[in-house]
Write a protein that holds these residues in place. Structure first.
Motif, PDB file in Angstrom:
ATOM      1  N   ILE A  92       0.837  -1.209   0.000  1.00 25.71           N
ATOM      2  CA  ILE A  92       0.000   0.000   0.000  1.00 25.71           C
ATOM      3  C   ILE A  92       0.864   1.248   0.000  1.00 25.71           C
ATOM      4  O   ILE A  92       1.814   1.361   0.788  1.00 25.71           O
ATOM      5  CB  ILE A  92      -0.916  -0.002   1.239  1.00 25.71           C
ATOM      6  N   ASP A  93       0.526   2.185  -0.858  1.00 23.76           N
ATOM      7  CA  ASP A  93       1.143   3.511  -0.846  1.00 23.76           C
ATOM      8  C   ASP A  93       0.243   4.421  -0.011  1.00 23.76           C
ATOM      9  O   ASP A  93      -0.882   4.717  -0.412  1.00 23.76           O
ATOM     10  CB  ASP A  93       1.271   4.056  -2.267  1.00 23.76           C
ATOM     11  N   PRO A  94       0.708   4.876   1.151  1.00 22.00           N
ATOM     12  CA  PRO A  94      -0.142   5.706   2.012  1.00 22.00           C
ATOM     13  C   PRO A  94      -0.684   6.949   1.319  1.00 22.00           C
ATOM     14  O   PRO A  94      -1.758   7.436   1.685  1.00 22.00           O
ATOM     15  CB  PRO A  94       0.796   6.090   3.160  1.00 22.00           C
ATOM     16  N   ALA A  95       0.031   7.445   0.314  1.00 23.02           N
ATOM     17  CA  ALA A  95      -0.406   8.657  -0.376  1.00 23.02           C
ATOM     18  C   ALA A  95      -1.638   8.431  -1.233  1.00 23.02           C
ATOM     19  O   ALA A  95      -2.247   9.395  -1.717  1.00 23.02           O
ATOM     20  CB  ALA A  95       0.734   9.205  -1.238  1.00 23.02           C
ATOM     21  N   THR A  96      -2.023   7.174  -1.443  1.00 29.41           N
ATOM     22  CA  THR A  96      -3.189   6.883  -2.291  1.00 29.41           C
ATOM     23  C   THR A  96      -4.406   6.450  -1.488  1.00 29.41           C
ATOM     24  O   THR A  96      -5.453   6.145  -2.071  1.00 29.41           O
ATOM     25  CB  THR A  96      -2.846   5.768  -3.294  1.00 29.41           C
ATOM     26  N   VAL A 105      -5.816  -1.904   4.247  1.00 28.65           N
ATOM     27  CA  VAL A 105      -4.881  -1.916   5.378  1.00 28.65           C
ATOM     28  C   VAL A 105      -5.450  -2.831   6.456  1.00 28.65           C
ATOM     29  O   VAL A 105      -6.587  -2.643   6.894  1.00 28.65           O
ATOM     30  CB  VAL A 105      -4.690  -0.501   5.953  1.00 28.65           C
ATOM     31  N   PRO A 106      -4.701  -3.848   6.911  1.00 26.17           N
ATOM     32  CA  PRO A 106      -5.211  -4.727   7.965  1.00 26.17           C
ATOM     33  C   PRO A 106      -5.532  -3.940   9.241  1.00 26.17           C
ATOM     34  O   PRO A 106      -4.861  -2.945   9.545  1.00 26.17           O
ATOM     35  CB  PRO A 106      -4.054  -5.709   8.209  1.00 26.17           C
ATOM     36  N   VAL A 107      -6.530  -4.388   9.970  1.00 22.80           N
ATOM     37  CA  VAL A 107      -6.852  -3.715  11.222  1.00 22.80           C
ATOM     38  C   VAL A 107      -5.742  -3.955  12.243  1.00 22.80           C
ATOM     39  O   VAL A 107      -5.024  -4.956  12.188  1.00 22.80           O
ATOM     40  CB  VAL A 107      -8.200  -4.204  11.807  1.00 22.80           C
ATOM     41  N   THR A 108      -5.590  -2.996  13.155  1.00 20.80           N
ATOM     42  CA  THR A 108      -4.677  -3.136  14.280  1.00 20.80           C
ATOM     43  C   THR A 108      -5.471  -3.662  15.465  1.00 20.80           C
ATOM     44  O   THR A 108      -6.572  -3.183  15.742  1.00 20.80           O
ATOM     45  CB  THR A 108      -4.052  -1.778  14.643  1.00 20.80           C
ATOM     46  N   THR A 109      -4.931  -4.658  16.165  1.00 20.38           N
ATOM     47  CA  THR A 109      -5.630  -5.262  17.289  1.00 20.38           C
ATOM     48  C   THR A 109      -4.976  -4.859  18.605  1.00 20.38           C
ATOM     49  O   THR A 109      -3.844  -4.376  18.639  1.00 20.38           O
ATOM     50  CB  THR A 109      -5.632  -6.787  17.178  1.00 20.38           C
ATOM     51  N   LYS A 110      -5.700  -5.087  19.687  1.00 20.54           N
ATOM     52  CA  LYS A 110      -5.139  -4.819  21.005  1.00 20.54           C
ATOM     53  C   LYS A 110      -3.921  -5.695  21.264  1.00 20.54           C
ATOM     54  O   LYS A 110      -2.953  -5.272  21.913  1.00 20.54           O
ATOM     55  CB  LYS A 110      -6.204  -5.056  22.075  1.00 20.54           C
ATOM     56  N   THR A 111      -3.939  -6.917  20.722  1.00 22.93           N
ATOM     57  CA  THR A 111      -2.779  -7.804  20.858  1.00 22.93           C
ATOM     58  C   THR A 111      -1.554  -7.193  20.202  1.00 22.93           C
ATOM     59  O   THR A 111      -0.439  -7.258  20.749  1.00 22.93           O
ATOM     60  CB  THR A 111      -3.091  -9.179  20.238  1.00 22.93           C
TER      61      THR A 111
END
Length: 471
Positions: A92-96, A105-111
């Motif tokens: 992934i290009d963050p600028a797009t 973008v995969p989710v971020t988990t508490k783990t």
């Protein structure tokens, strides 16, 4: 007044462009607001427009959100080891990025946060705050000195201009001592607003009630706590025969747990105060939500992005479907340890597409929080959420809050266990009938166990060592 206008313009412009906000200027705006209210009694239409921002225009809101997503992602790719790795692995290009393709973008988990905390740091840490641990292993979140000055200034400005905090107020804070970030911010809000604050913590309810009782200046006018702790205060107050005339409270703000209508009404009847149900969490500060009269959860889209992601697919939930809140606080509101697409596991329904007609219609919304997604029960008759169960139990006659219980599914049927110590004079058939009226076919068991073995609440974090009453 001219200087105040310049400060308003600079703040609004920084918010639109996503540039770091001058904290000193924001703090001066709070003083400007207090002076304006003292002289004229109202903030004026220009300030109200500042509070509404661009959120009233859907197209402008979308454009600003897309810019904020890209701005936040690009900074994370450059400064966060965790997200640089995430973006690269996903190609992934963050600028797009924008709100249409952000699900790549995969989710971020508490783990992730617990195991790789250092890899989330993006600036110099100043203050650490910890989650309570009531829903799993506690996570530690760091905030910067900039954040801990900025957030109180913005909150104080909003609360003063909306009349929620007054210079004559005494705020009482009954929240876990682990929530250091929130506690620090609340103290600064009180300082900037010219109000007084009493940091009590989760001491035994009897001691808290001693501090609340009375109509002189030593009694609080505002209170912040959890629903479960509020329930214990109601029980204590009723046992003492206290009512609205015995308190000076104007409002009680609660959050972090399910607040049922029955508990909210009991609190209002007992303390004579308005009960405000809010949404917020340590990991997402300063993103916060308010509940409108139609029971929608509204979260300001200028501060961060809220997605409702389907429990099964992880994709954007369809209108009316259950999903979990996935949230992204934007830069420059979060700079030290920001999270991108953080899966809160807070369960909601996505509202139907189309305009809202509530009093907060200009702010995007979901349904009220229904509990944690990991606690959803699937019966033969359909899905049962924690809120479904709690609302029935909290409305039982003669109940003492919080109601300890365990909810499971056995052979496709909902099974509720209640401790004998809390069952009182309930008629088993009546309880089952109440669940049936709410659309839940239920078996009920009364068990001889300590209620805390069935379910724990935030009120169980009570700090009882060396308190006045136990001493």
């Amino acid at each position: 007044m001219f200087d105040a206008g310049i400060r308003q313009f600079r703040l609004a412009w920084a918010m639109v462009l996503g540039r770091p906000i001058n904290v000193r200027s924001a703090e001066k705006l709070v003083a400007d607001a207090l002076a304006t209210l003292a002289e004229f009694g109202s903030p004026g239409e220009d300030v109200e427009q500042l509070l509404r921002g661009a959120s009233a225009d859907p197209q402008m809101r979308t454009d600003l959100t897309n810019k904020a997503v890209r701005r936040t992602a690009k900074r994370l790719a450059a400064k966060s080891a965790f997200y640089a790795e995430q973006f690269k692995a996903a190609g992934i290009d963050p600028a797009t990025l924008d709100i249409d393709n952000i699900t790549a973008v995969p989710v971020t988990t508490k783990t992730d946060l617990v195991k790789r905390a250092d890899d989330f740091l993006c600036s110099e840490p100043f203050l650490a705050s910890r989650t309570t641990g009531t829903t799993g292993r506690p996570a530690e979140v760091w905030y910067s000195a900039y954040e801990e000055r900025l957030w109180p200034a913005l909150v104080a400005l909003s609360q003063i201009l909306r009349g929620n905090v007054r210079t004559t107020d005494l705020m009482q804070f009954n929240v876990s001592s682990r929530a250091t970030g929130t506690s620090y911010a609340e103290m600064q809000v009180a300082r900037l607003a010219g109000a007084a604050i009493r940091m009590v913590g989760l001491v035994p309810p009897a001691e808290t009630l001693d501090l609340m009782t009375g109509t002189d200046a030593s009694a609080p006018t505002l209170m912040v706590t959890y629903p479960s702790y509020l329930g214990r205060l109601i029980t204590e107050a009723r046992e003492r025969g206290l009512g609205p005339d015995d308190f000076r409270l104007r409002a009680i703000n609660v959050g972090s747990e399910v607040l049922s209508p029955a508990l909210a009404k009991a609190a209002a009847d007992t303390f004579g105060a308005r009960i405000n149900d809010g949404y917020g969490m340590t990991e997402l500060t300063p993103m916060a939500g308010a509940i409108c009269r139609q029971q929608h959860l509204h979260i300001d889209s200028s501060i961060g992005l809220v997605e409702v992601c389907d429990l099964e697919t992880g994709e954007r939930a369809e209108p009316g479907a259950l999903g979990t809140i996935v949230a992204t606080p934007f830069y420059p509101y979060r700079e030290c340890m920001p999270l991108f697409r953080y899966d809160t596991r807070d369960l909601v329904r996505r509202l139907p597409d189309g305009p809202l007609d509530c009093e907060m219609a200009n702010v995007p919304a979901t349904s009220h929080v229904l509990g944690k997604a990991d606690h959803v029960l699937r019966t033969a008759d359909g899905v049962v959420t924690p809120r479904d169960v709690i609302e029935v139990l909290d409305a039982l006659p003669g109940v003492q809050w919080p109601v300890r219980h365990r909810a499971t599914v056995v052979d496709g049927k909902l099974r509720i266990e209640l401790p004998r110590s809390q069952s009182g004079d309930w008629d088993r058939a009546d309880v089952i009938a109440r669940f049936a009226a709410a659309g839940m076919d239920t078996d009920l068991d009364i068990v001889d166990v300590d209620g805390r073995e069935l379910r724990r609440y935030r009120c169980d974090l009570t700090e009882s060592s060396f308190t006045r009453r136990t001493a």
